[in-house]
Enzyme design. Structure first.
Site, PDB file in Angstrom:
ATOM      1  N   ARG A 117       0.808  -1.237   0.000  1.00 34.60           N
ATOM      2  CA  ARG A 117       0.000   0.000   0.000  1.00 34.60           C
ATOM      3  C   ARG A 117       0.838   1.282   0.000  1.00 34.60           C
ATOM      4  NH1 ARG A 117      -3.117  -2.989   3.768  1.00 34.60           N
ATOM      5  NH2 ARG A 117      -4.749  -4.108   2.664  1.00 34.60           N
ATOM      6  N   LYS A 139       4.106  11.359 -11.225  1.00 26.92           N
ATOM      7  CA  LYS A 139       3.221  10.561 -12.082  1.00 26.92           C
ATOM      8  C   LYS A 139       3.900   9.230 -12.344  1.00 26.92           C
ATOM      9  CE  LYS A 139       0.590  13.927 -14.738  1.00 26.92           C
ATOM     10  NZ  LYS A 139       0.322  14.445 -16.096  1.00 26.92           N
ATOM     11  N   GLU A 181      10.966  17.495 -24.632  1.00 24.42           N
ATOM     12  CA  GLU A 181      10.333  17.914 -23.364  1.00 24.42           C
ATOM     13  C   GLU A 181      10.959  19.220 -22.859  1.00 24.42           C
ATOM     14  OE1 GLU A 181       7.650  16.398 -22.273  1.00 24.42           O
ATOM     15  OE2 GLU A 181       7.773  14.239 -22.644  1.00 24.42           O
ATOM     16  N   LYS A 223       9.068  22.748 -13.729  1.00 22.42           N
ATOM     17  CA  LYS A 223       8.229  21.598 -13.374  1.00 22.42           C
ATOM     18  C   LYS A 223       7.902  21.623 -11.875  1.00 22.42           C
ATOM     19  CE  LYS A 223       6.685  17.130 -14.055  1.00 22.42           C
ATOM     20  NZ  LYS A 223       6.651  15.952 -14.859  1.00 22.42           N
ATOM     21  N   GLU A 233      -3.087  17.637 -11.036  1.00 20.12           N
ATOM     22  CA  GLU A 233      -3.512  18.042 -12.376  1.00 20.12           C
ATOM     23  C   GLU A 233      -4.994  18.394 -12.463  1.00 20.12           C
ATOM     24  OE1 GLU A 233      -1.474  16.076 -15.688  1.00 20.12           O
ATOM     25  OE2 GLU A 233      -3.335  16.220 -16.804  1.00 20.12           O
ATOM     26  N   ARG A 237      -1.221  22.081 -14.204  1.00 20.55           N
ATOM     27  CA  ARG A 237      -0.328  20.972 -14.568  1.00 20.55           C
ATOM     28  C   ARG A 237      -0.677  20.359 -15.926  1.00 20.55           C
ATOM     29  NH1 ARG A 237       2.218  16.065 -10.887  1.00 20.55           N
ATOM     30  NH2 ARG A 237       3.401  15.177 -12.620  1.00 20.55           N
ATOM     31  N   ASN A 241       1.162  18.780 -20.639  1.00 24.51           N
ATOM     32  CA  ASN A 241       0.819  17.767 -21.636  1.00 24.51           C
ATOM     33  C   ASN A 241       0.783  18.345 -23.051  1.00 24.51           C
ATOM     34  OD1 ASN A 241       0.485  15.674 -19.738  1.00 24.51           O
ATOM     35  ND2 ASN A 241      -1.503  16.515 -19.175  1.00 24.51           N
ATOM     36  N   HIS A 244       1.076  16.088 -26.076  1.00 27.34           N
ATOM     37  CA  HIS A 244       0.970  14.687 -25.641  1.00 27.34           C
ATOM     38  C   HIS A 244      -0.271  13.986 -26.184  1.00 27.34           C
ATOM     39  CE1 HIS A 244       4.286  15.831 -23.127  1.00 27.34           C
ATOM     40  NE2 HIS A 244       4.346  14.655 -22.529  1.00 27.34           N
ATOM     41  N   HIS A 248       0.549  10.762 -27.912  1.00 27.84           N
ATOM     42  CA  HIS A 248       0.115   9.448 -27.417  1.00 27.84           C
ATOM     43  C   HIS A 248      -0.611   8.683 -28.519  1.00 27.84           C
ATOM     44  CE1 HIS A 248       0.239  10.663 -22.872  1.00 27.84           C
ATOM     45  NE2 HIS A 248       1.428  10.408 -23.365  1.00 27.84           N
ATOM     46  N   HIS A 261       8.830   8.215 -27.187  1.00 29.99           N
ATOM     47  CA  HIS A 261       7.856   9.125 -26.562  1.00 29.99           C
ATOM     48  C   HIS A 261       8.199  10.588 -26.906  1.00 29.99           C
ATOM     49  CE1 HIS A 261       5.108  10.770 -23.602  1.00 29.99           C
ATOM     50  NE2 HIS A 261       6.092  11.498 -23.119  1.00 29.99           N
TER      51      HIS A 261
HETATM   52  P1  NAD Z   1      13.493   5.073 -21.751  1.00 32.95           P
HETATM   53  O1  NAD Z   1      13.284   4.941 -20.321  1.00 32.95           O
HETATM   54  O2  NAD Z   1      12.987   3.983 -22.643  1.00 32.95           O
HETATM   55  O3  NAD Z   1      15.047   5.287 -22.041  1.00 32.95           O
HETATM   56  C1  NAD Z   1      15.464   5.460 -23.361  1.00 32.95           C
HETATM   57  C2  NAD Z   1      16.605   4.511 -23.739  1.00 32.95           C
HETATM   58  O4  NAD Z   1      17.837   5.012 -23.241  1.00 32.95           O
HETATM   59  C3  NAD Z   1      16.461   3.110 -23.205  1.00 32.95           C
HETATM   60  O5  NAD Z   1      16.932   2.205 -24.157  1.00 32.95           O
HETATM   61  C4  NAD Z   1      17.385   3.127 -21.979  1.00 32.95           C
HETATM   62  O6  NAD Z   1      17.839   1.868 -21.617  1.00 32.95           O
HETATM   63  C5  NAD Z   1      18.506   3.986 -22.489  1.00 32.95           C
HETATM   64  N1  NAD Z   1      19.291   4.696 -21.492  1.00 32.95           N
HETATM   65  C6  NAD Z   1      18.830   5.312 -20.383  1.00 32.95           C
HETATM   66  N2  NAD Z   1      19.809   5.997 -19.798  1.00 32.95           N
HETATM   67  C7  NAD Z   1      20.926   5.800 -20.522  1.00 32.95           C
HETATM   68  C8  NAD Z   1      22.253   6.268 -20.423  1.00 32.95           C
HETATM   69  N3  NAD Z   1      22.622   7.147 -19.489  1.00 32.95           N
HETATM   70  N4  NAD Z   1      23.155   5.840 -21.329  1.00 32.95           N
HETATM   71  C9  NAD Z   1      22.768   4.988 -22.332  1.00 32.95           C
HETATM   72  N5  NAD Z   1      21.515   4.560 -22.504  1.00 32.95           N
HETATM   73  C10 NAD Z   1      20.603   4.953 -21.605  1.00 32.95           C
HETATM   74  O7  NAD Z   1      12.809   6.409 -22.307  1.00 32.95           O
HETATM   75  P2  NAD Z   1      12.669   7.887 -21.723  1.00 32.95           P
HETATM   76  O8  NAD Z   1      12.619   8.751 -22.906  1.00 32.95           O
HETATM   77  O9  NAD Z   1      13.645   8.174 -20.665  1.00 32.95           O
HETATM   78  O10 NAD Z   1      11.239   7.849 -21.023  1.00 32.95           O
HETATM   79  C11 NAD Z   1      10.069   7.674 -21.754  1.00 32.95           C
HETATM   80  C12 NAD Z   1       8.983   7.240 -20.815  1.00 32.95           C
HETATM   81  O11 NAD Z   1       8.759   8.249 -19.845  1.00 32.95           O
HETATM   82  C13 NAD Z   1       7.650   6.996 -21.485  1.00 32.95           C
HETATM   83  O12 NAD Z   1       7.117   5.781 -21.034  1.00 32.95           O
HETATM   84  C14 NAD Z   1       6.799   8.150 -21.037  1.00 32.95           C
HETATM   85  O13 NAD Z   1       5.431   7.827 -20.982  1.00 32.95           O
HETATM   86  C15 NAD Z   1       7.369   8.447 -19.687  1.00 32.95           C
HETATM   87  N6  NAD Z   1       7.152   9.808 -19.220  1.00 32.95           N
HETATM   88  C16 NAD Z   1       6.647   9.968 -17.972  1.00 32.95           C
HETATM   89  C17 NAD Z   1       6.457  11.233 -17.468  1.00 32.95           C
HETATM   90  C18 NAD Z   1       5.970  11.407 -16.060  1.00 32.95           C
HETATM   91  O14 NAD Z   1       5.663  12.538 -15.671  1.00 32.95           O
HETATM   92  N7  NAD Z   1       5.942  10.362 -15.271  1.00 32.95           N
HETATM   93  C19 NAD Z   1       6.805  12.347 -18.230  1.00 32.95           C
HETATM   94  C20 NAD Z   1       7.318  12.153 -19.504  1.00 32.95           C
HETATM   95  C21 NAD Z   1       7.495  10.875 -19.981  1.00 32.95           C
HETATM   96  N1  GLY Z   2       4.739  14.978 -17.901  1.00 27.25           N
HETATM   97  C1  GLY Z   2       3.550  15.628 -17.501  1.00 27.25           C
HETATM   98  C2  GLY Z   2       3.407  15.819 -16.023  1.00 27.25           C
HETATM   99  O1  GLY Z   2       4.253  15.438 -15.247  1.00 27.25           O
HETATM  100  O2  GLY Z   2       2.436  16.323 -15.599  1.00 27.25           O
END
Ligand code: NAD
Ligand code: GLY
Length: 362
Positions: A117, A139, A181, A223, A233, A237, A241, A244, A248, A261
């Protein structure tokens, strides 16, 4: 090292930003109990896991290493984290630590929100995208075959550690995805930062450490400000997006992992700017500048040729911003001034969705 605070009362937490921070003992004060579960993936773990372990000397540390890719951001792989936690008998005082990009960060955060939990977690983001966006704000979640990030929870980390040095190993395409971003913050919130990005995009792509550190700091500052005002949100907030809803739809249609992404968000932001110009809210020069900056970041500026406007609209209607059946989008009133609105003409949206190679050329 620079430190920002996400101000959420007794759940406030620091974001440490600097070069070589992985090797500085900054995390131990944030570990409440004696157990630590590091979650990483098969790409990042061989690069940085050992250095991270040194932070937790004297504690009971276990790891779970997930396969690498957006296509594994699902319930089945989330379960692997629970299996590891239960297998190693982790209790409610355990701390999960996400070492990786946004995929690892979102999954680890969601696992922490659910395990017994709710337990503490720390973000150690290693992509530019996760450093400027996903590691901050709480998030968390996984994808569903019918929609991106549809299963999840708000759960804030207890600390975020950003070591800018890890960006030196990041693949070129991932750096560009993170820049999408970064550009987003200029477009929604800070005209001066957008202008700074226009002048410094080449330095950022060349991984100049000072330029990257400034961009990460300013992005996290914005942020943190937005999240502190509207954690769940219900207002401002939603501006984060921008691009997005379009993005998406691209990710879901193309299959998770085929368009990154950040790439989908980059094109999605240009679609939002294109529609804003068609609505008469920004002028042709603003949308042309947006197109140039997104292109300079190495991002696609055209939606996938095989996506019809009808497919876009169908996928966009699964968006979390849909209210009472009305599609709402983040659009621009100026560079640095965004709004969430449903007051756009559907015919103009169809023009944007059909623009093809002329997207952003109004
Ligand atoms: P990812 O986590 O897939 O990483 C991208 C690639 O880079 C992967 O292959 C990873 O293994 C590699 N990698 C990571 N760090 C590295 C490093 N230092 N050196 C070499 N390779 C490395 O992708 P991302 O772009 O980091 O994240 C995308 C995800 O984040 C999506 O799922 C998206 O929905 C999510 N997201 C969430 C929020 C939120 O607020 N929670 C905001 C934006 C995006
Ligand atoms: N990436 C959008 C948010 O964190 O609200």
């Amino acid at each position: 090292m620079q430190t920002l605070t996400v101000d959420l009362g007794d759940r406030s937490y620091p974001i440490h930003i600097g070069t070589g921070l992985l090797d500085q003992a900054l995390l131990k004060p944030h570990i409440a109990g004696r157990q630590v579960m590091v979650v990483s993936n098969e790409t990042v773990a061989p690069l940085y896991l050992e250095r991270l372990h040194a932070q937790f000397a004297g504690l009971e540390v276990a790891d779970v290493i997930l396969p690498d890719g957006e296509q594994y951001k699902d319930m089945a792989h989330l379960n692997r984290i629970f299996d590891a936690l239960l297998g190693a008998r982790h209790n409610r005082t355990t701390t999960l630590v996400a070492l990786g990009g946004g995929v690892v960060g979102d999954m680890t955060g969601f696992a922490a929100a659910c395990y017994q939990r709710g337990v503490n977690f720390i973000q150690v983001p290693t992509t530019l995208l996760s450093q400027v966006d996903s590691s901050v704000g709480g998030k968390t979640g996984v994808n569903h075959p019918q929609g991106k990030n549809m299963i999840g929870a708000f759960h804030q980390p207890v600390a975020v550690l950003i070591d800018t040095e890890v960006l030196q190993t990041l693949p070129e395409r991932e750096l560009s995805a993170g820049l999408a971003e970064v550009i987003k913050y200029g477009l929604i919130y800070d005209n001066a930062f957008f202008t700074w990005l226009e002048a410094n995009m080449a330095a950022l792509r060349a991984r100049d450490n000072d330029a990257l550190t400034y961009a990460i700091y300013r992005a996290c500052e914005i942020k943190a400000e937005v999240v502190a005002q509207d954690e769940r949100e219900s207002g401002i907030r939603a501006l984060l997006n921008l691009g997005h809803t379009f993005g998406h739809a691209i990710e879901t249609a193309q299959g998770y992992g085929n368009w990154l992404h950040g790439e989908a968000v980059g094109t999605g932001m240009l679609m939002a700017a294109d529609l804003s110009a068609r609505c008469g809210w920004i002028d042709a020069d603003d949308v042309a500048r947006t197109r140039r900056l997104i292109e300079a970041a190495g991002l696609p500026v055209q939606a996938p040729a095989d996506m019809s406007p009808d497919q876009f609209v169908a996928l966009m209607s699964v968006d979390k911003k849909v209210l009472d059946g009305r599609l709402r989008l983040v659009l621009l009133h100026a560079i640095g001034d965004a709004v969430v609105t449903d007051e756009f003409d559907t015919a103009l949206l169809h023009q944007t969705l059909s623009a093809g190679a002329d997207l952003g050329r109004i």
